[in-house]
Design a protein around this motif. Structure first.
Motif, PDB file in Angstrom:
ATOM      1  N   ALA A  89       0.835  -1.202   0.000  1.00 60.40           N
ATOM      2  CA  ALA A  89       0.000   0.000   0.000  1.00 60.40           C
ATOM      3  C   ALA A  89       0.868   1.251   0.000  1.00 60.40           C
ATOM      4  N   GLU A  90       1.920   1.249   0.813  1.00 66.51           N
ATOM      5  CA  GLU A  90       2.829   2.395   0.870  1.00 66.51           C
ATOM      6  C   GLU A  90       3.566   2.585  -0.452  1.00 66.51           C
ATOM      7  N   GLU A  91       3.975   1.486  -1.068  1.00 68.59           N
ATOM      8  CA  GLU A  91       4.658   1.574  -2.360  1.00 68.59           C
ATOM      9  C   GLU A  91       3.726   2.147  -3.423  1.00 68.59           C
ATOM     10  N   LEU A  92       2.468   1.736  -3.388  1.00 65.01           N
ATOM     11  CA  LEU A  92       1.499   2.279  -4.334  1.00 65.01           C
ATOM     12  C   LEU A  92       1.263   3.761  -4.065  1.00 65.01           C
ATOM     13  N   SER A  93       1.217   4.135  -2.811  1.00 64.51           N
ATOM     14  CA  SER A  93       1.037   5.534  -2.445  1.00 64.51           C
ATOM     15  C   SER A  93       2.192   6.392  -2.972  1.00 64.51           C
ATOM     16  N   LYS A  94       3.417   5.902  -2.824  1.00 66.14           N
ATOM     17  CA  LYS A  94       4.584   6.645  -3.314  1.00 66.14           C
ATOM     18  C   LYS A  94       4.515   6.854  -4.821  1.00 66.14           C
ATOM     19  N   ALA A  95       4.010   5.848  -5.524  1.00 70.92           N
ATOM     20  CA  ALA A  95       3.981   5.904  -6.989  1.00 70.92           C
ATOM     21  C   ALA A  95       2.819   6.738  -7.526  1.00 70.92           C
ATOM     22  N   THR A  96       1.768   6.899  -6.734  1.00 71.04           N
ATOM     23  CA  THR A  96       0.550   7.517  -7.264  1.00 71.04           C
ATOM     24  C   THR A  96       0.093   8.773  -6.525  1.00 71.04           C
ATOM     25  N   GLY A  97       0.568   8.969  -5.300  1.00 72.14           N
ATOM     26  CA  GLY A  97       0.121  10.114  -4.524  1.00 72.14           C
ATOM     27  C   GLY A  97      -1.174   9.886  -3.766  1.00 72.14           C
ATOM     28  N   CYS A  98      -1.684   8.663  -3.798  1.00 74.44           N
ATOM     29  CA  CYS A  98      -2.906   8.351  -3.043  1.00 74.44           C
ATOM     30  C   CYS A  98      -2.611   8.308  -1.549  1.00 74.44           C
ATOM     31  N   LEU A  99      -3.582   8.686  -0.770  1.00 71.63           N
ATOM     32  CA  LEU A  99      -3.498   8.480   0.669  1.00 71.63           C
ATOM     33  C   LEU A  99      -3.723   7.006   0.996  1.00 71.63           C
ATOM     34  N   VAL A 100      -3.152   6.571   2.125  1.00 73.00           N
ATOM     35  CA  VAL A 100      -3.339   5.201   2.604  1.00 73.00           C
ATOM     36  C   VAL A 100      -4.195   5.237   3.867  1.00 73.00           C
ATOM     37  N   ALA A 101      -5.321   4.568   3.822  1.00 70.84           N
ATOM     38  CA  ALA A 101      -6.235   4.510   4.959  1.00 70.84           C
ATOM     39  C   ALA A 101      -5.672   3.607   6.063  1.00 70.84           C
ATOM     40  N   PRO A 102      -6.218   3.704   7.270  1.00 72.10           N
ATOM     41  CA  PRO A 102      -5.803   2.784   8.334  1.00 72.10           C
ATOM     42  C   PRO A 102      -6.051   1.333   7.929  1.00 72.10           C
ATOM     43  N   THR A 103      -5.152   0.465   8.318  1.00 66.28           N
ATOM     44  CA  THR A 103      -5.241  -0.949   7.959  1.00 66.28           C
ATOM     45  C   THR A 103      -6.387  -1.635   8.693  1.00 66.28           C
ATOM     46  N   ILE A 104      -7.098  -2.475   7.966  1.00 67.48           N
ATOM     47  CA  ILE A 104      -8.050  -3.386   8.591  1.00 67.48           C
ATOM     48  C   ILE A 104      -7.264  -4.648   8.952  1.00 67.48           C
ATOM     49  N   ASN A 105      -7.129  -4.916  10.233  1.00 68.32           N
ATOM     50  CA  ASN A 105      -6.220  -5.961  10.707  1.00 68.32           C
ATOM     51  C   ASN A 105      -6.844  -7.351  10.828  1.00 68.32           C
ATOM     52  N   TYR A 106      -8.118  -7.477  10.514  1.00 65.82           N
ATOM     53  CA  TYR A 106      -8.790  -8.772  10.641  1.00 65.82           C
ATOM     54  C   TYR A 106      -9.404  -9.178   9.308  1.00 65.82           C
ATOM     55  N   GLY A 107      -9.339 -10.484   9.034  1.00 68.91           N
ATOM     56  CA  GLY A 107      -9.878 -11.011   7.789  1.00 68.91           C
ATOM     57  C   GLY A 107     -10.483 -12.382   8.011  1.00 68.91           C
ATOM     58  N   VAL A 108     -10.765 -13.069   6.912  1.00 72.57           N
ATOM     59  CA  VAL A 108     -11.374 -14.393   6.958  1.00 72.57           C
ATOM     60  C   VAL A 108     -10.279 -15.453   6.882  1.00 72.57           C
ATOM     61  N   ASN A 109     -10.215 -16.308   7.875  1.00 77.35           N
ATOM     62  CA  ASN A 109      -9.189 -17.350   7.938  1.00 77.35           C
ATOM     63  C   ASN A 109      -9.800 -18.750   7.848  1.00 77.35           C
ATOM     64  N   LEU A 110      -8.937 -19.724   7.592  1.00 81.79           N
ATOM     65  CA  LEU A 110      -9.388 -21.111   7.490  1.00 81.79           C
ATOM     66  C   LEU A 110      -9.912 -21.605   8.833  1.00 81.79           C
ATOM     67  N   PRO A 111     -11.052 -22.263   8.848  1.00 82.50           N
ATOM     68  CA  PRO A 111     -11.553 -22.843  10.101  1.00 82.50           C
ATOM     69  C   PRO A 111     -10.555 -23.805  10.742  1.00 82.50           C
ATOM     70  N   CYS A 112      -9.761 -24.494   9.935  1.00 78.51           N
ATOM     71  CA  CYS A 112      -8.807 -25.457  10.487  1.00 78.51           C
ATOM     72  C   CYS A 112      -7.637 -24.780  11.204  1.00 78.51           C
ATOM     73  N   ASP A 113      -7.545 -23.451  11.098  1.00 80.45           N
ATOM     74  CA  ASP A 113      -6.490 -22.710  11.803  1.00 80.45           C
ATOM     75  C   ASP A 113      -6.918 -22.275  13.205  1.00 80.45           C
ATOM     76  N   ARG A 114      -8.131 -22.602  13.585  1.00 83.87           N
ATOM     77  CA  ARG A 114      -8.680 -22.152  14.861  1.00 83.87           C
ATOM     78  C   ARG A 114      -7.832 -22.606  16.047  1.00 83.87           C
ATOM     79  N   SER A 115      -7.176 -23.744  15.931  1.00 88.62           N
ATOM     80  CA  SER A 115      -6.403 -24.281  17.054  1.00 88.62           C
ATOM     81  C   SER A 115      -5.014 -23.670  17.168  1.00 88.62           C
ATOM     82  N   PHE A 116      -4.611 -22.853  16.201  1.00 89.60           N
ATOM     83  CA  PHE A 116      -3.304 -22.197  16.278  1.00 89.60           C
ATOM     84  C   PHE A 116      -3.437 -20.949  17.144  1.00 89.60           C
ATOM     85  N   THR A 117      -2.804 -20.977  18.298  1.00 91.96           N
ATOM     86  CA  THR A 117      -2.971 -19.931  19.300  1.00 91.96           C
ATOM     87  C   THR A 117      -2.647 -18.545  18.743  1.00 91.96           C
ATOM     88  N   GLY A 118      -3.565 -17.604  18.958  1.00 89.54           N
ATOM     89  CA  GLY A 118      -3.390 -16.228  18.492  1.00 89.54           C
ATOM     90  C   GLY A 118      -4.158 -15.917  17.236  1.00 89.54           C
TER      91      GLY A 118
END
Length: 233
Positions: free
Chosen positions: A48-77
């Motif tokens: 995102a920062e590299e794209l911002s440098k190349a284009t002049g766009c602002l970078v919004a705050p990161t969304i830190n959560y997404g959709v993960n595999l259900p089988c990863d539920r047992s991996f702590t954190g």
């Protein structure tokens, strides 16, 4: 330039020059014994920062959560949100920015879960998704032909971007071929596969040199996709 570093009056002035906004979307996800949980966050922010440098766009705050595999539920954190929650979050956040004068929104994600990508795709005509890792890996990797997970490719990228965060002494390999992992990838099976340590592929073959080549290709793809979209729309 980061949106959060600006005052609202500065953002208003910057909008006169560039009405597009970049939104990094990561996830809090295990990446085997050797990469941190914020790996996809760090990578999304970097491109995102590299794209911002190349284009002049602002970078919004990161969304830190997404959709993960259900089988990863047992991996702590590791944690996940539903695809509907992620999609609704994007819609609601952008609604305010659109009202304020932003015209196009470019989501940058480094997480390839199919339901994560689905949630971020085809939301509206002014929201676009760019996946930097969708490049040609021919002639770069030794043991893989594409990006997998915490693998030769992803670990190489991490070694190049933030070597201090890679626990090289803890790298292990326990590959599961795509056909055997397919049902887990598409959330059809939720239990952890036998022997699965969070890696798919061959991270022991990762190098900084490969990472440099991959990152340069990913930056090129990211900028090229942005320019293609802005020209066509």
């Amino acid at each position: 330039m980061k949106l959060l570093d600006c005052t609202y009056t500065e953002v208003k002035e910057l909008l006169k020059e560039n009405k597009n906004l970049i939104i990094p979307v990561g996830t809090c996800e295990q990446h085997g014994p050797h990469l941190p949980l914020n790996n996809d966050i760090l990578c999304a922010e970097y491109f995102a920062e590299e794209l911002s440098k190349a284009t002049g766009c602002l970078v919004a705050p990161t969304i830190n959560y997404g959709v993960n595999l259900p089988c990863d539920r047992s991996f702590t954190g590791t944690t996940s949100i539903s695809k509907d929650t992620l999609r609704r979050m994007i819609i609601e956040i952008i609604d305010w920015w659109r009202h304020q004068g932003f015209l196009k929104f470019f989501i940058i994600t480094f997480h390839g879960d199919p339901f994560h990508i689905y949630a971020l795709s085809d939301i509206s005509d002014d929201i676009y998704i760019i996946e930097p890792y969708e490049i040609d890996y021919s002639g770069i990797l030794e043991k893989q032909t594409t990006m997998r997970h915490s693998c030769e490719a992803e670990t190489s990228v991490s070694l190049y971007l933030y070597p201090e965060k890679v626990r090289t002494s803890l790298i292990e390999e326990q590959d599961i071929v795509f056909e055997d992992f397919r049902e887990y990838l598409f959330h059809e099976k939720c239990e952890k596969p036998d022997g699965y340590i969070g890696c798919l592929g061959y991270p022991k073959s990762a190098t900084i040199e490969k990472g440099k080549i991959l990152v340069e290709k990913m930056i090129e793809r990211t900028i090229k996709e942005y320019r293609k979209i802005t020209l066509e729309n």
